[in-house]
Each structure stands twice: as structure tokens, then as C-alpha cells.
Design an enzyme around this catalytic site. Structure first.
Site, mmCIF file in Angstrom:
data_model
loop_
_atom_site.group_PDB
_atom_site.id
_atom_site.type_symbol
_atom_site.label_atom_id
_atom_site.label_comp_id
_atom_site.label_asym_id
_atom_site.label_seq_id
_atom_site.Cartn_x
_atom_site.Cartn_y
_atom_site.Cartn_z
ATOM 1 N N GLU A 47 0.856 -1.191 0.000
ATOM 2 C CA GLU A 47 0.000 0.000 0.000
ATOM 3 C C GLU A 47 0.887 1.235 0.000
ATOM 4 O O GLU A 47 1.931 1.262 0.656
ATOM 5 C CB GLU A 47 -0.915 0.023 1.230
ATOM 6 C CG GLU A 47 -1.712 1.334 1.293
ATOM 7 C CD GLU A 47 -2.887 1.322 2.246
ATOM 8 O OE1 GLU A 47 -2.876 0.531 3.198
ATOM 9 O OE2 GLU A 47 -3.813 2.131 2.026
ATOM 10 N N CYS A 242 -6.634 1.055 2.506
ATOM 11 C CA CYS A 242 -7.622 2.144 2.433
ATOM 12 C C CYS A 242 -7.385 3.067 1.254
ATOM 13 O O CYS A 242 -8.284 3.816 0.866
ATOM 14 C CB CYS A 242 -7.594 2.958 3.715
ATOM 15 S SG CYS A 242 -8.155 2.045 5.149
ATOM 16 N N ASN A 373 -11.936 -2.939 -0.208
ATOM 17 C CA ASN A 373 -10.816 -3.256 0.689
ATOM 18 C C ASN A 373 -11.307 -3.759 2.028
ATOM 19 O O ASN A 373 -11.346 -4.960 2.274
ATOM 20 C CB ASN A 373 -9.943 -2.011 0.888
ATOM 21 C CG ASN A 373 -8.928 -2.188 2.004
ATOM 22 O OD1 ASN A 373 -8.260 -3.205 2.058
ATOM 23 N ND2 ASN A 373 -8.843 -1.234 2.908
ATOM 24 N N GLU A 374 -11.716 -2.851 2.869
ATOM 25 C CA GLU A 374 -12.008 -3.227 4.261
ATOM 26 C C GLU A 374 -13.387 -2.674 4.591
ATOM 27 O O GLU A 374 -13.536 -1.871 5.495
ATOM 28 C CB GLU A 374 -10.926 -2.614 5.151
ATOM 29 C CG GLU A 374 -10.855 -3.145 6.544
ATOM 30 C CD GLU A 374 -9.776 -2.433 7.351
ATOM 31 O OE1 GLU A 374 -9.830 -1.197 7.478
ATOM 32 O OE2 GLU A 374 -8.871 -3.119 7.870
HETATM 33 O O1 AHR Z 1 -2.453 -1.346 6.762
HETATM 34 C C1 AHR Z 1 -2.911 -0.079 7.079
HETATM 35 C C2 AHR Z 1 -4.416 0.032 6.952
HETATM 36 O O2 AHR Z 1 -5.047 -0.816 7.849
HETATM 37 C C3 AHR Z 1 -4.981 -0.397 5.629
HETATM 38 O O3 AHR Z 1 -4.927 0.609 4.693
HETATM 39 C C4 AHR Z 1 -6.390 -0.723 5.955
HETATM 40 O O4 AHR Z 1 -6.948 -1.668 5.088
HETATM 41 C C5 AHR Z 1 -6.333 -1.170 7.388
HETATM 42 O O5 AHR Z 1 -7.263 -0.505 8.163
#
Ligand code: AHR
Length: 657
Positions: A47, A242, A373-374
Site C-alpha cells: 500500500e 484504504c 478493501n475493508e
Molecule cells: O495497513 C494499514 C491500513 O489498515 C490499511 O490501509 C487498511 O486496510 C487497514 O485498516
């Protein structure tokens, strides 16, 4: 003082027995391989956080090369400004919306000491004897005769290299010149002095070292890619995290804007720039010089399956949580379909042709995509459903990754898990950022998971020495050891768990926002953390099948402070054991390799240990906590490895074919 504990041997029935010998043998059922370990088992999560891309693995040394940061001259300093010379920032968004701004340098009176200076990303790392490739898009009209004197200078102002460039012509054109550095400097700058009279327009002012990964012009930092390659990762997840979602939808990652001519990749703010009050990074933007083509190429270079994660029409739920209405999701879904065509399509397809034009005629052989993603909540399930339907009706062979949100348990997790089961989801991403004790307690997490449902992608995990998002978190041995213990549980459950990745991956020592991270670097050096070497030991010693490894008929999940897993590697014919001793007491194990064929006389052992659980690797001591290799003698079918306190031991023993 307890005298008996001080003794290192007991005398039992006439035999000398080591005091720390485990009372019960550990039995590895070599002739009962349980399940396959997927080649994708251990991978990496990339990331653009912590200056991972710009200022990190993307080797560009100039910050804000196209003047597109909110403050157009951020990163630049005007040297010797006066009334007659100057810099104007022009915006041509009507004709060039992806890269609207450029700088106009005017020196009407032939002022000799006017220039621009770029500070780089926390300085520029410059090496003695290395060639640096300077380039710029420039134009200047007929009567103007400005020349550019390009200089590399040290923090103290010493000149390390220089070259002249004389751009000409009314049309934009790329001009290049090389410089060689006479010194090594951690915090160099790039100065551009203007000589002559007139005015010149400049954009995409760039400086790259010659020694990029595979010597690709405009490529990646070789030392960092090498650290990734050394992990032998099964997959590369990109671009996050994110960052995929964006703070709002406008700020989401849009892969189509990250391919083709780099001067047309629209720069946007990095969502991590002002995320944390304690680590403000207002100069953090995304140039997308490392874009989707380069991510695919990187995955290919390091032998990893590419795993792109795409926005599913939901902005980060920790930020704006903006949503695209479901009836307006089509462009987002189309992005996913087009990405598959970009990666795998033939030269006569629209997107496959672009891949070919970028220099990769062969398909990238994309096999999986992540949807969101999340995310969490009903909104996610609705959107995942729409993506799944569209992608699988056109590309049934593509595996889809979905997710259960940021937490490994709780209401949102349970809801997502239940709904994804109903939807027959294929691979589900679970995240755990927790303290080391959580990792030890959860070594059995997957023992009871449903064997007839989706597979698990442990897509983001890292033990937190303080608490999640604490700036004081450390990549210490206590955390790395807890991760190793937990990972034996992942490996033991390889029938359910098919992919795993530590997160985040990269961090600049002066530009980070989030700790802990797997690999750290400054402008010239880099190192793998304690956690990195744990990941490497698992990934480089993966094996192809899980073997039962039991003490009193139970898997080792903390009895006597021990966690363990075993695998067989079909290619080499080796039995691979991983033993983690989280107690501070040394142990001697008595391991019986039950049902094995004849074993080689010698085995190989890698041991990571530290008496001090707070010990960490650093730029100055990059391998303080790292594996030490040794050989041991194998007698019959029993081995008795010493397991030091706070240690992780990996053993390989070859079995006759
Ligand atoms: O790894 C850091 C962040 O943690 C990532 O962007 C996200 O997916 C998670 O909340």
C-alpha cells in the site's frame, strides 16, 4: 533458590536426561499428509502508505515534479528571487486536464543567479559514482535562449555533479541529460540554474538513478524490490489498503488513470497525508509513476500472483463513508471488467492493446481480484453481489476476494461472514491488528472454521506492541514471535487458509504514518524487521502439504509455551518443521518422524532468537534479529532439537525418494 531447576541433567533409571527435555514426544505423521498448501499461501501486501511508493520504492528523486500539489511549488525553492526574474505557474486544464500545471521561468534581464531547487523526499539519496538521469518536458520560444545548469548538491552545499541542458523549440519535448555524482549523500538536493535571457516552460522535472530494479528507466528502487523478491512471495496485493477506497470517492484509486504516459497520470493527494494528527505528512501525493502496469510487472518479476484490489463504490468508512448508489455502480464494475481485459486480453482487445503498447504483449495471467478493501455493513454485501454477478458472468474463472471489515470478530464481522457464506463467496479477507497475546490465543482460530465454505485470506495482520495506530508501536521480537506462533496455526489450517500477508509492507524512517511495518528504509539504506525474517522463514520454507504434528495427540498451540506446524515439500522431498518457543525457558524437544522413509544423515536448521523480546532490527543493525543457519545430525527417525527461550526454529530434513 530451587536447586533442581539449576541442574541441566536429571538421572533417571541410569540415564542422563536433559532437565528441559519435554516429558512427551512430539509426533510428526510423515506418512499422513493432510492437505495441500497453496502456492499463494504467503504473500505481500503493498500500500502507498508511509512513503511506500513516491519517496519509497518508486525511484523518482524529485518531489512534485509536475507542480500538481495543492501548493504548486511545494518541495521547490526559488533561489535568489528578485523583481525581474520569476516563476509563474500556468494552468492549462482546458487542453491538458490530467496534468494541467507547468512552470514558466522568466529571466528577462539575463540575471545569472536565478534558479529552482528541489528538496526531494526528505532529501535525495545520492551515491558516489552513480549516474543520474535528469529529464524535463520543456519549450521556449525563438528569441529566448535560456540554458539550464543542473546540479546535484549535498546538504552542506557541496557540488556533487553538474550538467548543461539547452531546451529549444516551441513545442513540448522531453529533454534529457545525465549527471554522475562525485559523492554519497543522504540528503542531497537538485538545483536548476537558468543562464541566458528569455523564458522557458517546464513540466515533469525528473531525476532517476541508473541502478533501478532491472535497470529499467524510471523504475523502482532495487534494494527494496530485492527485499520483496527475497521473500519469494506467493502473491502481491496492490494498491492497498484504504488507499483503494479513498477518503472520499473522488480520492479513490482509479487504475485507468495510472497507466500509459506518466505525464498523463493525474496526480492526487495521498489519503494518508493528514490522516493522523501525530504524523502529518502534507506533502504526500500520488504521482502514479508506480501504476497498475508497473504493479503487474513487479508481481511478475518477483514470481508473485498479481492481486489487484478495486474500489467497490464505497469510500473509506473511517472517513467520509461516501457511497455510490447501487444503480450507478456500472462504471465501477466496468473498471473491474476492463482491468481483467488489460491484464489478460489479447492484442486486439481495447485494454489488452494498451498493455501491449506499454511493452507487455504477453498476458499477465491475472487469476483473482479483490472487491473493495475493508468494507462492512449491508452496503458492502449489496455492492459485492453486483460485482460478483457481473464479473463471474463474463469471467467465471476469476476468483473474487471479498472481506469481513477491519475487525476479526464482532457484529459487523459476523454479519459479513454469514452473508458471504450465503453468497458462496470464494476467498474472504480477514484483518487483525492486535496485541501479541491475541496472536498467541488465536493460534487455534481456524481449527474450527467451516471446511465447506469460503477460503480465508489473512490479508492484513501485524502484532501491535502498544495498540493499533499508536506511533509508539515497535517491530520488536515479542511481536514477531507472536506472529510466528500464530502463523503455525495458519499453516496447520492450510485447507481453509489459502493466502496471508503482513501489513503494512514499507515505511520511510522519516516519512511514515503507521507503525509497525515490515521493511524500513531511508534514502540510501533499507532493512527487514524481525517480522520480515519471520515472514521469510515461513515463505521460503512453505512446503506443499501439511503434516500432522502432535503432542499427546493435540496440535501444538501453546503447551509448554510451544507452537508448531509441519509440512512436506514434494519437490525436494523434505520434511519441514516450524517450532516456536514463546517461553523464556529453553526446551529440548523429542520429535519422532513417524512413518518417514529413510532420512538423510544431516538436516538443516534456521534459528531466530533473542533473549530480549524488545530487540529490534534497525538501519544500523539490520540483521540483529535474523535467522542463523546450522546443520544437525539425524539418527534414525528421532530428532531432539534445542529450542532456546523466545525462539523460532525451522528444520528441514530430506527423506529418501
Ligand atoms: O495497513 C494499514 C491500513 O489498515 C490499511 O490501509 C487498511 O486496510 C487497514 O485498516
Amino acid at each position: 533458590m530451587n536447586f533442581k531447576i539449576k541442574l541441566s541433567f536429571f538421572l533417571i533409571s541410569g540415564f542422563l536426561i536433559p532437565a528441559n527435555l519435554l516429558a512427551q514426544p512430539i509426533v510428526v505423521k510423515v506418512n499422513q499428509p493432510k492437505t495441500m498448501i497453496q502456492p499463494t499461501m504467503w504473500g505481500i501486501f503493498f500500500e502507498d502508505i508511509n512513503l511506500a511508493a513516491d519517496g519509497g520504492i518508486y525511484a523518482e528523486l524529485v518531489k512534485n515534479r509536475s507542480f500538481e500539489f495543492a501548493k504548486p511549488l511545494m518541495g521547490w525553492k526559488i533561489m535568489k528571487p528578485d523583481t525581474t526574474t520569476g516563476v509563474l505557474i500556468l494552468n492549462q486544464s482546458a487542453t491538458n486536464p490530467s496534468n494541467p500545471r507547468y512552470a514558466r521561468i522568466s529571466v528577462p534581464d539575463g540575471e545569472k543567479s536565478f534558479g529552482l531547487s528541489n528538496e526531494g523526499f526528505r532529501g535525495m539519496g545520492i551515491k558516489k559514482g552513480m549516474t543520474y538521469h535528469f529529464s524535463v518536458l520543456a519549450r521556449q520560444s525563438g528569441e529566448s535562449n535560456l540554458k539550464m545548469r543542473i546540479e546535484l548538491v549535498s546538504a552542506s552545499g557541496e557540488k556533487l555533479g553538474s550538467a548543461m541542458l539547452a531546451p529549444e523549440g516551441k513545442e513540448w519535448k522531453k529533454w534529457t541529460v545525465d549527471l554522475t555524482s562525485s559523492g554519497t549523500e543522504q540528503k542531497a538536493r537538485l538545483n536548476i540554474w537558468f543562464e541566458g535571457k528569455g523564458s522557458v516552460d517546464l513540466d515533469m522535472i525528473s531525476l532517476f538513478p541508473d541502478d533501478t530494479w532491472k535497470n529499467r528507466p524510471g523504475g523502482l528502487r532495487a534494494d527494496l524490490v530485492q527485499l520483496l523478491a527475497d521473500l519469494k512471495p506467493g502473491f502481491l496485493r496492490f494498491p492497498g489498503g484504504c488507499i483503494v477506497e479513498g477518503r472520499d470517492l473522488n480520492n479513490r484509486y482509479q487504475w485507468k488513470k495510472t497507466i500509459g504516459d506518466i505525464s498523463q497520470r493525474q496526480v492526487i493527494v495521498n489519503r494518508w497525508n493528514t490522516e493522523f494528527k501525530h504524523r502529518q505528512t502534507p506533502d504526500y501525493y500520488q504521482s502514479f509513476g508506480l501504476g497498475f502496469f508497473e504493479y503487474f510487472q513487479l508481481a511478475e518479476d518477483i514470481g508473485a500472483e498479481p492481486l489487484p484490489i478495486l474500489s467497490c463504490g464505497m469510500a473509506c468508512q473511517f472517513n467520509t463513508a461516501e457511497l455510490v448508489p447501487v444503480d450507478q455502480l456500472d462504471p465501477y464494475i466496468q473498471d473491474a471488467l476492463d482491468l481483467i481485459e488489460f491484464a489478460n486480453g489479447s492484442a486486439d482487445s481495447k485494454w489488452g492493446k494498451i498493455r501491449l503498447q506499454m511493452g507487455h504483449p504477453a498476458p499477465f495471467n491475472l487469476k483473482m481480484i479483490g472487491v473493495g478493501n475493508e468494507q462492512w455493513g449491508t452496503q458492502y454485501i449489496e455492492r459485492y453481489t453486483a460485482f460478483e454477478k457481473a464479473i463471474h458472468s463474463k469471467y467465471p474463472a476469476i476468483s473474487l476476494i471479498s472481506g469481513t471489515g477491519p475487525s476479526p470478530d464482532g457484529k459487523d464481522f459476523d454479519y459479513a461472514s454469514k452473508e458471504l457464506k450465503k453468497l458462496q463467496a470464494q476467498i474472504v479477507d480477514e484483518h487483525y491488528y492486535a496485541n501479541p497475546e491475541w496472536f498467541l490465543k488465536n493460534a487455534r482460530r481456524y481449527d474450527s472454521y467451516d471446511r465447506n465454505s469460503y477460503k480465508i485470506f489473512a490479508g492484513e495482520y501485524a502484532a501491535q506492541s502498544k495498540f493499533t495506530c499508536s506511533p509508539d508501536n515497535q517491530n520488536n521480537w515479542r511481536c514477531a514471535l507472536a506472529e510466528a506462533a500464530f502463523m503455525t496455526g495458519l499453516e496447520r489450517n492450510a485447507d481453509v487458509v489459502s493466502m496471508c500477508s503482513y501489513a503494512p509492507l514499507l515505511a520511510h524512517v522519516e516519512g511514515w504514518q503507521w507503525k509497525p511495518d515490515l521493511i524500513w528504509y531511508d534514502n540510501l539504506r533499507s532493512f527487514g524487521t524481525d517480522n520480515y525474517y519471520v515472514q521469510k522463514m515461513f515463505s521460503n520454507n512453505k512446503g506443499t502439504q501439511v503434516l500432522p504434528m502432535l503432542i499427546e495427540n493435540q496440535p501444538l498451540t501453546g503447551q509448554n509455551g510451544l507452537f508448531a506446524s509441519a509440512a512436506f515439500d514434494q519437490a525436494s522431498g523434505e520434511i519441514i518443521l516450524k517450532l516456536v518457543n514463546v517461553s523464556d525457558q529453553p526446551k529440548k524437544a523429542n520429535v519422532i518422524l513417524e512413518g518417514s522413509k529413510k532420512l538423510a544423515a544431516k538436516g538443516k536448521m534456521l534459528v531466530m532468537k533473542s533473549e530480549d523480546p524488545d530487540r529490534i532490527n534497525s538501519l544500523d543493525q539490520p540483521t540483529l534479529v535474523s535467522p542463523l543457519e546450522s546443520e544437525f545430525v539425524v539418527k534414525g527417525k528421532t530428532i531432539t532439537p534445542d529450542l532456546p527461550g523466545n525462539s523460532f526454529t525451522m528444520i528441514r530434513i530430506r527423506q529418501a525418494k
